[in-house]
Each structure stands twice: as C-alpha cells, then as structure tokens.
Motif scaffolding. Structure first.
Motif, PDB file in Angstrom:
ATOM      1  N   GLN A  98     -15.537 -15.467  -2.876  1.00  0.00           N
ATOM      2  CA  GLN A  98     -15.120 -16.634  -2.081  1.00  0.00           C
ATOM      3  C   GLN A  98     -16.190 -17.022  -1.063  1.00  0.00           C
ATOM      4  OE1 GLN A  98     -11.360 -15.544  -0.428  1.00  0.00           O
ATOM      5  NE2 GLN A  98     -10.249 -15.842  -2.351  1.00  0.00           N
ATOM      6  N   ALA A  99     -16.891 -16.034  -0.526  1.00  0.00           N
ATOM      7  CA  ALA A  99     -17.959 -16.324   0.428  1.00  0.00           C
ATOM      8  C   ALA A  99     -19.153 -16.964  -0.253  1.00  0.00           C
ATOM      9  CB  ALA A  99     -18.389 -15.046   1.145  1.00  0.00           C
ATOM     10  N   ALA A 100     -19.405 -16.586  -1.502  1.00  0.00           N
ATOM     11  CA  ALA A 100     -20.531 -17.158  -2.246  1.00  0.00           C
ATOM     12  C   ALA A 100     -20.255 -18.585  -2.693  1.00  0.00           C
ATOM     13  CB  ALA A 100     -20.844 -16.279  -3.465  1.00  0.00           C
ATOM     14  N   ALA A 101     -19.006 -18.910  -2.868  1.00  0.00           N
ATOM     15  CA  ALA A 101     -18.655 -20.259  -3.349  1.00  0.00           C
ATOM     16  C   ALA A 101     -18.575 -21.286  -2.259  1.00  0.00           C
ATOM     17  CB  ALA A 101     -17.299 -20.209  -4.052  1.00  0.00           C
ATOM     18  N   ASN A 130       0.812  -1.210   0.000  1.00  0.00           N
ATOM     19  CA  ASN A 130       0.000   0.000   0.000  1.00  0.00           C
ATOM     20  C   ASN A 130       0.852   1.269   0.000  1.00  0.00           C
ATOM     21  OD1 ASN A 130      -2.484  -1.215  -0.132  1.00  0.00           O
ATOM     22  ND2 ASN A 130      -2.724  -1.333   2.078  1.00  0.00           N
ATOM     23  N   GLU A 131       2.044   1.213   0.590  1.00  0.00           N
ATOM     24  CA  GLU A 131       2.891   2.396   0.668  1.00  0.00           C
ATOM     25  C   GLU A 131       3.377   2.852  -0.702  1.00  0.00           C
ATOM     26  OE1 GLU A 131       4.016  -0.483   2.610  1.00  0.00           O
ATOM     27  OE2 GLU A 131       2.529   0.148   4.070  1.00  0.00           O
ATOM     28  N   GLU A 132       3.509   1.923  -1.646  1.00  0.00           N
ATOM     29  CA  GLU A 132       4.025   2.289  -2.956  1.00  0.00           C
ATOM     30  C   GLU A 132       2.923   2.614  -3.957  1.00  0.00           C
ATOM     31  OE1 GLU A 132       4.789  -2.207  -4.694  1.00  0.00           O
ATOM     32  OE2 GLU A 132       6.362  -1.204  -3.569  1.00  0.00           O
ATOM     33  N   LEU A 133       1.666   2.579  -3.530  1.00  0.00           N
ATOM     34  CA  LEU A 133       0.547   2.883  -4.416  1.00  0.00           C
ATOM     35  C   LEU A 133      -0.018   4.263  -4.112  1.00  0.00           C
ATOM     36  CD1 LEU A 133      -1.394  -0.502  -4.298  1.00  0.00           C
ATOM     37  CD2 LEU A 133       0.085   0.323  -6.118  1.00  0.00           C
ATOM     38  N   SER A 134      -0.602   4.879  -5.135  1.00  0.00           N
ATOM     39  CA  SER A 134      -1.255   6.164  -4.934  1.00  0.00           C
ATOM     40  C   SER A 134      -2.623   5.941  -4.295  1.00  0.00           C
ATOM     41  CB  SER A 134      -1.406   6.891  -6.267  1.00  0.00           C
ATOM     42  OG  SER A 134      -2.325   6.202  -7.090  1.00  0.00           O
ATOM     43  N   LEU A 135      -3.281   7.032  -3.924  1.00  0.00           N
ATOM     44  CA  LEU A 135      -4.583   6.947  -3.279  1.00  0.00           C
ATOM     45  C   LEU A 135      -5.610   6.293  -4.192  1.00  0.00           C
ATOM     46  CD1 LEU A 135      -6.344   7.702  -0.842  1.00  0.00           C
ATOM     47  CD2 LEU A 135      -6.788   9.881  -1.978  1.00  0.00           C
ATOM     48  N   GLU A 136      -5.605   6.660  -5.464  1.00  0.00           N
ATOM     49  CA  GLU A 136      -6.544   6.090  -6.424  1.00  0.00           C
ATOM     50  C   GLU A 136      -6.326   4.578  -6.587  1.00  0.00           C
ATOM     51  OE1 GLU A 136      -7.922   6.936 -11.042  1.00  0.00           O
ATOM     52  OE2 GLU A 136      -6.204   7.983 -10.182  1.00  0.00           O
ATOM     53  N   ALA A 137      -5.072   4.159  -6.616  1.00  0.00           N
ATOM     54  CA  ALA A 137      -4.759   2.739  -6.762  1.00  0.00           C
ATOM     55  C   ALA A 137      -5.132   1.964  -5.497  1.00  0.00           C
ATOM     56  CB  ALA A 137      -3.285   2.558  -7.082  1.00  0.00           C
ATOM     57  N   ARG A 138      -4.960   2.584  -4.322  1.00  0.00           N
ATOM     58  CA  ARG A 138      -5.352   1.919  -3.075  1.00  0.00           C
ATOM     59  C   ARG A 138      -6.857   1.719  -3.006  1.00  0.00           C
ATOM     60  NH1 ARG A 138      -2.312   5.399   1.264  1.00  0.00           N
ATOM     61  NH2 ARG A 138      -2.058   6.720  -0.533  1.00  0.00           N
ATOM     62  N   ARG A 139      -7.621   2.701  -3.489  1.00  0.00           N
ATOM     63  CA  ARG A 139      -9.085   2.549  -3.527  1.00  0.00           C
ATOM     64  C   ARG A 139      -9.490   1.412  -4.451  1.00  0.00           C
ATOM     65  NH1 ARG A 139     -10.330   8.924  -4.039  1.00  0.00           N
ATOM     66  NH2 ARG A 139     -10.210   9.425  -1.817  1.00  0.00           N
ATOM     67  N   LEU A 140      -8.835   1.330  -5.619  1.00  0.00           N
ATOM     68  CA  LEU A 140      -9.121   0.256  -6.562  1.00  0.00           C
ATOM     69  C   LEU A 140      -8.725  -1.099  -5.974  1.00  0.00           C
ATOM     70  CD1 LEU A 140     -10.083  -0.584  -9.359  1.00  0.00           C
ATOM     71  CD2 LEU A 140      -7.790  -0.100 -10.206  1.00  0.00           C
ATOM     72  N   LYS A 141      -7.611  -1.150  -5.268  1.00  0.00           N
ATOM     73  CA  LYS A 141      -7.168  -2.388  -4.624  1.00  0.00           C
ATOM     74  C   LYS A 141      -8.184  -2.844  -3.584  1.00  0.00           C
ATOM     75  CE  LYS A 141      -3.326  -4.318  -2.000  1.00  0.00           C
ATOM     76  NZ  LYS A 141      -1.975  -4.097  -1.491  1.00  0.00           N
ATOM     77  N   ARG A 142      -8.734  -1.889  -2.826  1.00  0.00           N
ATOM     78  CA  ARG A 142      -9.742  -2.208  -1.822  1.00  0.00           C
ATOM     79  C   ARG A 142     -11.010  -2.766  -2.472  1.00  0.00           C
ATOM     80  NH1 ARG A 142     -10.448   2.754   0.513  1.00  0.00           N
ATOM     81  NH2 ARG A 142      -8.246   2.719   0.969  1.00  0.00           N
ATOM     82  N   ARG A 143     -11.431  -2.160  -3.607  1.00  0.00           N
ATOM     83  CA  ARG A 143     -12.605  -2.670  -4.326  1.00  0.00           C
ATOM     84  C   ARG A 143     -12.374  -4.088  -4.830  1.00  0.00           C
ATOM     85  NH1 ARG A 143     -13.860   1.228  -9.002  1.00  0.00           N
ATOM     86  NH2 ARG A 143     -15.105  -0.557  -9.639  1.00  0.00           N
ATOM     87  N   ILE A 144     -11.167  -4.355  -5.326  1.00  0.00           N
ATOM     88  CA  ILE A 144     -10.849  -5.683  -5.853  1.00  0.00           C
ATOM     89  C   ILE A 144     -10.823  -6.711  -4.732  1.00  0.00           C
ATOM     90  CG2 ILE A 144      -8.975  -7.028  -6.903  1.00  0.00           C
ATOM     91  CD1 ILE A 144      -8.414  -4.583  -8.671  1.00  0.00           C
ATOM     92  N   SER A 145     -10.240  -6.364  -3.583  1.00  0.00           N
ATOM     93  CA  SER A 145     -10.184  -7.323  -2.472  1.00  0.00           C
ATOM     94  C   SER A 145     -11.575  -7.603  -1.908  1.00  0.00           C
ATOM     95  CB  SER A 145      -9.252  -6.813  -1.374  1.00  0.00           C
ATOM     96  OG  SER A 145      -9.763  -5.638  -0.805  1.00  0.00           O
ATOM     97  N   LYS A 146     -12.459  -6.592  -1.864  1.00  0.00           N
ATOM     98  CA  LYS A 146     -13.835  -6.822  -1.410  1.00  0.00           C
ATOM     99  C   LYS A 146     -14.582  -7.736  -2.365  1.00  0.00           C
ATOM    100  CE  LYS A 146     -14.662  -2.648   1.259  1.00  0.00           C
ATOM    101  NZ  LYS A 146     -15.447  -1.399   1.363  1.00  0.00           N
ATOM    102  N   ALA A 147     -14.368  -7.545  -3.672  1.00  0.00           N
ATOM    103  CA  ALA A 147     -15.017  -8.400  -4.667  1.00  0.00           C
ATOM    104  C   ALA A 147     -14.496  -9.820  -4.570  1.00  0.00           C
ATOM    105  CB  ALA A 147     -14.805  -7.838  -6.048  1.00  0.00           C
ATOM    106  N   ASN A 148     -13.184  -9.988  -4.296  1.00  0.00           N
ATOM    107  CA  ASN A 148     -12.617 -11.330  -4.122  1.00  0.00           C
ATOM    108  C   ASN A 148     -13.224 -12.033  -2.921  1.00  0.00           C
ATOM    109  OD1 ASN A 148     -10.883 -11.819  -6.233  1.00  0.00           O
ATOM    110  ND2 ASN A 148      -9.166 -10.770  -5.274  1.00  0.00           N
ATOM    111  N   LYS A 149     -13.368 -11.301  -1.810  1.00  0.00           N
ATOM    112  CA  LYS A 149     -13.951 -11.897  -0.607  1.00  0.00           C
ATOM    113  C   LYS A 149     -15.416 -12.259  -0.822  1.00  0.00           C
ATOM    114  CE  LYS A 149     -10.833  -9.593   2.571  1.00  0.00           C
ATOM    115  NZ  LYS A 149     -10.670  -8.538   3.573  1.00  0.00           N
ATOM    116  N   ALA A 150     -16.147 -11.445  -1.578  1.00  0.00           N
ATOM    117  CA  ALA A 150     -17.552 -11.728  -1.843  1.00  0.00           C
ATOM    118  C   ALA A 150     -17.708 -12.973  -2.705  1.00  0.00           C
ATOM    119  CB  ALA A 150     -18.201 -10.528  -2.518  1.00  0.00           C
TER     120      ALA A 150
END
Length: 99
Positions: A96-99, A74-94
C-alpha cells in the motif's frame, strides 16, 4: 511434533472407553491433522502448516489463508499463525505504501 492445529489450536482431548460390562479405561481423541501447503497471495509464496481438517474448511470458506488470518482475533490463533499474520500485514502495508 505437537498434536495441535497451527491455526485454531485444537489439540488432543481425553475421555473414557466404556466396555460392554461398563469398565472405563482412559483414551485419547486425536485431532485430524493434515500437513498442507497454502498459497498466500500477499506473500506470493506457499506456506506449510499443520492444520486440522475443520480449520482447512474454515480457511477455504473465508477465501484463503490471508483472509482467514486478517479476520481472526489474535487470541484465537496459535503463535505460529500470529507470526504469519504479522508477516502478511507487513507485506500489505508495504504494497500500500508503494502504490
């Protein structure tokens, strides 16, 4: 719009333009920024980012925007990239929970 890469944070650098007679004047070195649409497999949609060509090569090397962001700190990413990373990790968890 800032001249800064949305993924790596690479920005403008300054230096001297040195003439033949050794006169030094200040100049700016601008990063090679491109506006690209990258496909996020996890989100299932295109993501528009303004990235440097170096970052674009790194994204392709790691296997796409999802793989690049999940493996980056996270330290090497910009704010916009961190927000996108958070969206991707939430989608991954969703998914995995559905499966």
């Amino acid at each position: 719009m800032a001249r800064r890469c949305a993924v790596t944070g690479k920005g403008v650098q300054t230096g001297n333009l040195v003439s033949h007679s050794n006169i030094k004047t200040r100049r700016r070195y601008l990063p090679n920024l491109q506006t690209v649409s990258l496909l996020s497999d996890t989100l299932g949609q295109m993501v528009r980012l303004r990235v440097s060509t170096h970052a674009l090569r790194s994204i392709e090397h790691r296997g796409g925007i999802d793989a690049y962001l999940t493996s980056a700190r996270n330290e090497e990413l910009s704010l916009e990239a961190r927000r996108l990373k958070r969206r991707i990790s939430k989608a991954n968890k969703a998914t995995q929970a559905a499966a």
